[in-house]
Design an enzyme around this catalytic site. Structure first.
Site, PDB file in Angstrom:
ATOM      1  N   CYS A   1       0.823  -1.216   0.000  1.00 27.49           N
ATOM      2  CA  CYS A   1       0.000   0.000   0.000  1.00 27.49           C
ATOM      3  C   CYS A   1       0.850   1.256   0.000  1.00 27.49           C
ATOM      4  O   CYS A   1       0.350   2.351  -0.232  1.00 27.49           O
ATOM      5  CB  CYS A   1      -0.922   0.008   1.215  1.00 27.49           C
ATOM      6  SG  CYS A   1      -0.027   0.008   2.769  1.00 27.49           S
TER       7      CYS A   1
ATOM      8  N   ASP B   1       2.250   2.594   2.588  1.00 31.51           N
ATOM      9  CA  ASP B   1       2.162   3.319   3.855  1.00 31.51           C
ATOM     10  C   ASP B   1       3.458   3.160   4.657  1.00 31.51           C
ATOM     11  O   ASP B   1       4.116   2.121   4.593  1.00 31.51           O
ATOM     12  CB  ASP B   1       0.975   2.803   4.678  1.00 31.51           C
ATOM     13  CG  ASP B   1      -0.343   3.192   4.034  1.00 31.51           C
ATOM     14  OD1 ASP B   1      -0.321   4.021   3.117  1.00 31.51           O
ATOM     15  OD2 ASP B   1      -1.382   2.670   4.449  1.00 31.51           O
TER      16      ASP B   1
ATOM     17  N   CYS C   1      -2.997   4.580   6.265  1.00 28.38           N
ATOM     18  CA  CYS C   1      -4.442   4.456   6.391  1.00 28.38           C
ATOM     19  C   CYS C   1      -4.878   4.648   7.843  1.00 28.38           C
ATOM     20  O   CYS C   1      -4.056   4.668   8.759  1.00 28.38           O
ATOM     21  CB  CYS C   1      -4.878   3.081   5.897  1.00 28.38           C
ATOM     22  SG  CYS C   1      -4.401   1.758   7.011  1.00 28.38           S
TER      23      CYS C   1
ATOM     24  N   CYS D   1      -2.190  -3.909   8.639  1.00 31.61           N
ATOM     25  CA  CYS D   1      -1.804  -2.541   8.987  1.00 31.61           C
ATOM     26  C   CYS D   1      -1.192  -2.500  10.391  1.00 31.61           C
ATOM     27  O   CYS D   1      -0.298  -1.698  10.653  1.00 31.61           O
ATOM     28  CB  CYS D   1      -3.002  -1.610   8.905  1.00 31.61           C
ATOM     29  SG  CYS D   1      -3.946  -1.779   7.375  1.00 31.61           S
TER      30      CYS D   1
HETATM   31 FE1  FES Z   1      -1.483   0.417   4.242  1.00 32.79          FE
HETATM   32 FE2  FES Z   1      -3.219   0.024   6.128  1.00 32.79          FE
HETATM   33  S1  FES Z   1      -3.565   0.021   4.024  1.00 32.79           S
HETATM   34  S2  FES Z   1      -1.105   0.187   6.347  1.00 32.79           S
END
Ligand code: FES
Length: 129
Positions: free
Chosen positions: A34, A36, A59, A103
């Site tokens: 993702c 992140d 997120c 996550c």
């Molecule tokens: Fe990337 Fe939650 S979608 S850490």
């Protein structure tokens, strides 16, 4: 998607957000899928975490997990913090939707990185999971 009241609370009012100047350990990890990123800063006295802050570009579940994880390791020893699993973080948040469980992994990994950063700075062998 159904988030628990606790997830919403920690997402909307994150605890321990920010950074620490002259921290004793920094851990930064990313989720390749993702994109992140989570960064954890530790202030350590002896073998105890006296202060902890996080910066998460991610997120809502990642932000809530960072907030809860930092609350859970504050004041704990390095060993206790190392043992904090992503499962325990998710449980403390009254659960995460199944597709969001990964996550909470970021929090566990970032804490491990930050502890090992501290350990490496002391010239010792990093801990292994
Ligand atoms: Fe990337 Fe939650 S979608 S850490």
């Amino acid at each position: 998607m159904d988030y628990s009241a606790k997830v919403m609370d920690h997402f909307l009012n994150p605890r321990n957000m920010g950074s620490i100047e002259n921290s004793d350990g920094i851990g930064e990890v990313g989720n390749a899928k993702c994109g992140d990123v989570m960064k954890i800063f530790l202030k350590i006295e002896g073998d105890r975490i006296t202060e902890v802050k996080f910066q998460t570009f991610g997120c809502g579940a990642a932000i809530a997990s960072s907030s809860m994880a930092t609350e859970l390791i504050k004041g704990k020893t390095l060993e206790e913090a190392w043992r904090l699993s992503n499962k325990a973080v998710a449980e403390a948040l009254d659960g995460l939707p199944p597709i969001k469980v990964h996550c909470s992994m970021l929090a566990e990994e970032a804490i491990h990185e930050a502890i090992n950063d501290h350990i490496r700075k002391k010239g010792l062998e990093p801990w292994i999971d």
